[in-house]
Design a protein around this motif. Structure first.
Motif, short mmCIF file in Angstrom:
data_model
loop_
_atom_site.label_atom_id
_atom_site.label_comp_id
_atom_site.label_asym_id
_atom_site.label_seq_id
_atom_site.Cartn_x
_atom_site.Cartn_y
_atom_site.Cartn_z
N ILE A 28 0.85 -1.20 0.00
CA ILE A 28 0.00 0.00 0.00
C ILE A 28 0.88 1.24 0.00
O ILE A 28 1.75 1.40 0.86
CB ILE A 28 -0.94 0.02 1.23
N THR A 29 0.64 2.10 -0.98
CA THR A 29 1.40 3.35 -1.10
C THR A 29 0.47 4.53 -0.91
O THR A 29 -0.64 4.56 -1.46
CB THR A 29 2.08 3.44 -2.48
N TYR A 30 0.93 5.49 -0.13
CA TYR A 30 0.21 6.76 0.05
C TYR A 30 1.08 7.89 -0.47
O TYR A 30 2.28 7.95 -0.18
CB TYR A 30 -0.10 7.01 1.53
N GLN A 31 0.46 8.78 -1.25
CA GLN A 31 1.17 9.94 -1.79
C GLN A 31 0.29 11.18 -1.61
O GLN A 31 -0.93 11.09 -1.73
CB GLN A 31 1.47 9.77 -3.28
N ILE A 32 0.91 12.30 -1.32
CA ILE A 32 0.15 13.55 -1.27
C ILE A 32 0.69 14.51 -2.32
O ILE A 32 1.89 14.66 -2.50
CB ILE A 32 0.14 14.18 0.14
N HIS A 33 -0.25 15.12 -3.03
CA HIS A 33 0.04 16.07 -4.09
C HIS A 33 -0.86 17.28 -3.87
O HIS A 33 -2.08 17.19 -4.07
CB HIS A 33 -0.23 15.47 -5.47
N GLY A 34 -0.28 18.38 -3.42
CA GLY A 34 -1.11 19.55 -3.14
C GLY A 34 -2.10 19.24 -2.04
O GLY A 34 -1.73 18.84 -0.93
N SER A 35 -3.39 19.35 -2.35
CA SER A 35 -4.44 19.07 -1.36
C SER A 35 -5.06 17.69 -1.56
O SER A 35 -6.12 17.40 -1.01
CB SER A 35 -5.54 20.13 -1.46
N THR A 36 -4.39 16.82 -2.33
CA THR A 36 -4.95 15.51 -2.68
C THR A 36 -4.10 14.38 -2.11
O THR A 36 -2.87 14.39 -2.23
CB THR A 36 -5.06 15.35 -4.20
N LEU A 37 -4.77 13.42 -1.50
CA LEU A 37 -4.15 12.18 -1.06
C LEU A 37 -4.48 11.08 -2.06
O LEU A 37 -5.65 10.85 -2.36
CB LEU A 37 -4.69 11.78 0.32
N LYS A 38 -3.45 10.42 -2.58
CA LYS A 38 -3.65 9.31 -3.49
C LYS A 38 -3.12 8.03 -2.84
O LYS A 38 -2.11 8.06 -2.13
CB LYS A 38 -2.92 9.55 -4.83
N SER A 39 -3.81 6.93 -3.10
CA SER A 39 -3.36 5.66 -2.55
C SER A 39 -3.45 4.58 -3.62
O SER A 39 -4.38 4.56 -4.44
CB SER A 39 -4.19 5.26 -1.33
N TYR A 40 -2.46 3.67 -3.58
CA TYR A 40 -2.39 2.56 -4.52
C TYR A 40 -2.24 1.27 -3.70
O TYR A 40 -1.32 1.15 -2.89
CB TYR A 40 -1.20 2.73 -5.46
N ILE A 41 -3.15 0.34 -3.91
CA ILE A 41 -3.15 -0.93 -3.20
C ILE A 41 -2.86 -2.03 -4.21
O ILE A 41 -3.64 -2.24 -5.15
CB ILE A 41 -4.50 -1.18 -2.51
N LEU A 42 -1.75 -2.73 -4.01
CA LEU A 42 -1.34 -3.79 -4.92
C LEU A 42 -1.46 -5.13 -4.20
O LEU A 42 -0.81 -5.35 -3.18
CB LEU A 42 0.10 -3.57 -5.39
N VAL A 43 -2.29 -6.01 -4.75
CA VAL A 43 -2.49 -7.34 -4.17
C VAL A 43 -1.85 -8.36 -5.10
O VAL A 43 -2.15 -8.38 -6.30
CB VAL A 43 -3.98 -7.66 -4.00
N LYS A 44 -0.98 -9.21 -4.55
CA LYS A 44 -0.33 -10.25 -5.34
C LYS A 44 -0.67 -11.62 -4.79
O LYS A 44 -0.61 -11.84 -3.58
CB LYS A 44 1.19 -10.07 -5.36
N ASN A 45 -1.03 -12.53 -5.68
CA ASN A 45 -1.34 -13.91 -5.31
C ASN A 45 -0.06 -14.72 -5.27
O ASN A 45 0.58 -14.96 -6.30
CB ASN A 45 -2.33 -14.51 -6.31
N LEU A 46 0.33 -15.18 -4.08
CA LEU A 46 1.54 -15.98 -3.92
C LEU A 46 1.24 -17.47 -3.81
O LEU A 46 2.14 -18.28 -3.60
CB LEU A 46 2.30 -15.53 -2.66
N SER A 47 -0.02 -17.84 -3.96
CA SER A 47 -0.40 -19.25 -3.87
C SER A 47 -0.38 -19.88 -5.26
O SER A 47 -0.18 -19.19 -6.27
CB SER A 47 -1.79 -19.39 -3.24
N ASN A 48 -0.60 -21.17 -5.32
CA ASN A 48 -0.53 -21.89 -6.60
C ASN A 48 -1.91 -22.18 -7.18
O ASN A 48 -2.07 -23.06 -8.02
CB ASN A 48 0.27 -23.19 -6.45
#
Length: 292
Positions: free
Chosen positions: A111-131
């Motif tokens: 999970i990444t959080y970034q702030i740009h001016g008055s905006t908060l952006k977030s990116y959630i990356l889910v990876k499947n490590l199972s078979n």
């Protein structure tokens, strides 16, 4: 432990516990619920691998029952801080043997959080490590402080939807938390503005599906301050406040999925809006919130 990212407009405090946002200050004003347990002891949990109630607290995977609780378990796990800069931070969590006993898939969430001016952006990356194919739901649950100033009241605020839509909000079963999609609790015709009123939440959350828009604004009566929330990756929306105690916040909850239907068969793969990841595949989910 909490970490803070800042710029000249915004200050965002994030805990490694659940990678949960714990505080947001815009131009010195607090915009997020402070986790006061008198009302609700959380602020902005991330809901994974399920949203809301699991019927009978058990989900079936390949005919085997697994104990699963409301809103999943990711919100209660400690993340690792991967990196932090002045205006951005990235956290990650990799599943453990304990997790496999309640959800039979290995995964990693970044999970990444970034702030740009008055905006908060977030990116959630889910990876499947199972078979095998990994099914999951994912939701957001930020609680925005209302009112923002001492000379205002809860009812001075309203939601404005970018596009008007007609909705049949299903009933929430107050006994077990499931959603009765066969019963309409509230009908909204051509809904564009929704004034805040505690009575609207006497039967739990308002649940919206088939959204006409994926951007909603929470503003005061003069539209001088509030938030604009954009959530293009989320097909459903819940709006909630614990009305019985007249809490000083309202939750805007974009969902990919929802609580189990009241007539659900307990089979996890029959849940709504599931994301099904192939082995070693990743899914990126993002949103942004502008404060003003």
């Amino acid at each position: 432990m909490n970490y803070t990212i800042t710029n000249q407009n915004l200050s965002v405090e994030i805990s490694n516990h659940g990678a949960e946002i714990k505080a947001v200050k815009y131009m010195g004003t607090d915009y997020l619920h402070d986790s006061n347990p008198k009302y609700w002891n959380r602020s902005a949990p991330i809901l994974f691998p399920n949203i809301g109630t699991i019927k009978d607290n058990v989900s079936l995977f390949n005919n085997v029952g697994y104990p699963m609780k409301k809103h999943g378990f990711l919100r209660d796990r400690d993340f690792t801080l991967d990196r932090i800069e002045t205006s951005s931070a990235t956290f990650s969590y990799e599943s453990t043997s304990e997790d496999l006993s309640i959800y039979p898939f290995s995964f990693k969430v970044t999970i990444t959080y970034q702030i740009h001016g008055s905006t908060l952006k977030s990116y959630i990356l889910v990876k499947n490590l199972s078979n095998e194919i990994m099914p999951f739901n994912l939701g957001l649950h930020p609680a925005f402080k209302v009112p923002l100033s001492a000379d205002e009241k809860f009812e001075d605020y309203k939601f404005i939807f970018d596009e008007a839509g007609t909705y049949d909000c299903p009933a929430v079963n107050l006994t077990n938390g499931t959603i009765d999609f066969n019963t309409v609790a509230r009908h909204f015709d051509n809904l564009k503005e929704l004034p805040l009123n505690y009575d609207d939440y006497q039967n739990d959350a308002l649940v919206f599906d088939n959204l006409a828009t994926h951007r909603i604004h929470l503003v005061n009566k003069d539209k001088t301050h509030g938030v604009s929330f954009e959530f293009n990756d989320f097909p459903m929306l819940g709006i909630w406040t614990p009305n019985h105690i007249h809490a000083n916040f309202i939750c805007i909850e974009p969902w990919i999925g929802c609580a189990d239907p009241s007539d659900h068969d307990n089979v996890f793969t029959n849940k709504r809006y599931l994301i099904n990841l192939n082995p070693n595949d990743e899914k990126l989910i993002s949103y942004q919130i502008k404060f003003f």
